[in-house]
Design an enzyme around this catalytic site. Structure first.
Site, mmCIF file in Angstrom:
data_model
loop_
_atom_site.group_PDB
_atom_site.id
_atom_site.type_symbol
_atom_site.label_atom_id
_atom_site.label_comp_id
_atom_site.label_asym_id
_atom_site.label_seq_id
_atom_site.Cartn_x
_atom_site.Cartn_y
_atom_site.Cartn_z
ATOM 1 N N ASP A 9 -60.657 26.762 6.578
ATOM 2 C CA ASP A 9 -61.330 26.103 5.447
ATOM 3 C C ASP A 9 -61.291 24.572 5.444
ATOM 4 O O ASP A 9 -61.055 23.958 4.393
ATOM 5 C CB ASP A 9 -60.758 26.623 4.125
ATOM 6 C CG ASP A 9 -60.990 28.107 3.926
ATOM 7 O OD1 ASP A 9 -61.593 28.751 4.795
ATOM 8 O OD2 ASP A 9 -60.546 28.628 2.887
ATOM 9 N N LYS A 101 -66.026 33.666 4.252
ATOM 10 C CA LYS A 101 -65.276 34.546 3.352
ATOM 11 C C LYS A 101 -65.595 34.210 1.906
ATOM 12 O O LYS A 101 -66.033 33.109 1.598
ATOM 13 C CB LYS A 101 -63.780 34.444 3.621
ATOM 14 C CG LYS A 101 -63.188 33.061 3.391
ATOM 15 C CD LYS A 101 -61.741 33.017 3.831
ATOM 16 C CE LYS A 101 -61.085 31.691 3.570
ATOM 17 N NZ LYS A 101 -61.049 31.270 2.174
ATOM 18 N N CYS A 143 -55.051 29.263 1.185
ATOM 19 C CA CYS A 143 -55.746 29.987 2.254
ATOM 20 C C CYS A 143 -55.015 29.967 3.591
ATOM 21 O O CYS A 143 -55.082 30.935 4.347
ATOM 22 C CB CYS A 143 -57.180 29.483 2.374
ATOM 23 S SG CYS A 143 -58.129 29.827 0.860
#
Length: 192
Positions: A9, A101, A143
């Site tokens: 991310d 995602k 994450c």
């Protein structure tokens, strides 16, 4: 060679100036790019994930006008927006698989996403005989933590490259790293 690199991310909405900007995010993007230029050849797979939320709903309650910043968040990383794109300092030429995602739901681990071709990360790791995973990215306490824990749960040896991550808050990031170490992850600098 049975080693993979996760880049979690590293997106505009999670770096400085983004909807959920993390201090040090831009620097992490730059350092990961430097690391890749020197070490990409050491990995049989390089998997980069992006939060990629729908723009027409609340993503299973993930987006909320009054977020608690634990389970609910302001709108971020909406598919097709600048915020969802990789940070410009992250050069992704050596990335072998791009994972999206959170499409219509909350998702913290890259194992909850699929590649552009529709493959699950767990299947790719098994198919390619990946035993070891190095983890980088944003955010340490969300994450990165979830992705590393899932890798451990899937039987992989995990190393967190501590100079190639950035977290939301120092206390929660330290707690996440302690949890990961307790779960079996190795905490190490990249040496880049």
């Amino acid at each position: 060679m049975s080693k993979a690199l996760f880049i979690v991310d590293v997106q505009n909405d999670f770096t400085e100036g983004g909807a959920l900007g993390v201090e040090g995010g831009d620097a992490v993007a730059e350092r990961i790019t430097q690391y890749l230029s020197a070490h990409a050849g050491e990995y049989s797979m390089i998997i980069a994930s992006r939060d990629w939320h729908d723009d027409d709903n609340d993503n299973g309650g993930h987006f909320h006008p009054e977020p608690d910043y634990v389970d609910t968040w302001p709108s971020h990383c909406v598919a097709g927006t600048e915020g969802a794109e990789y940070d410009p300092a992250l050069v992704v030429e050596s990335v072998t698989h791009h994972v999206k995602k959170g499409q219509g739901e909350a998702a913290y681990s890259l194992f909850e996403g699929v590649t552009d071709e529709g493959h699950k990360v767990s299947d790719l790791l098994t198919e390619h005989g990946i035993l070891d995973v190095d983890v980088t990215g944003i955010a340490t306490d969300y994450c990165v933590r979830a992705s590393a824990l899932h890798a451990i749960e899937h039987g992989r040896h995990v190393r967190i490259l501590t100079d190639l991550i950035a977290g939301v808050a120092p206390e929660s990031s330290e707690a996440a790293l302690a949890e990961l170490a307790h779960a079996g992850a190795v905490l190490a600098e990249s040496g880049a």
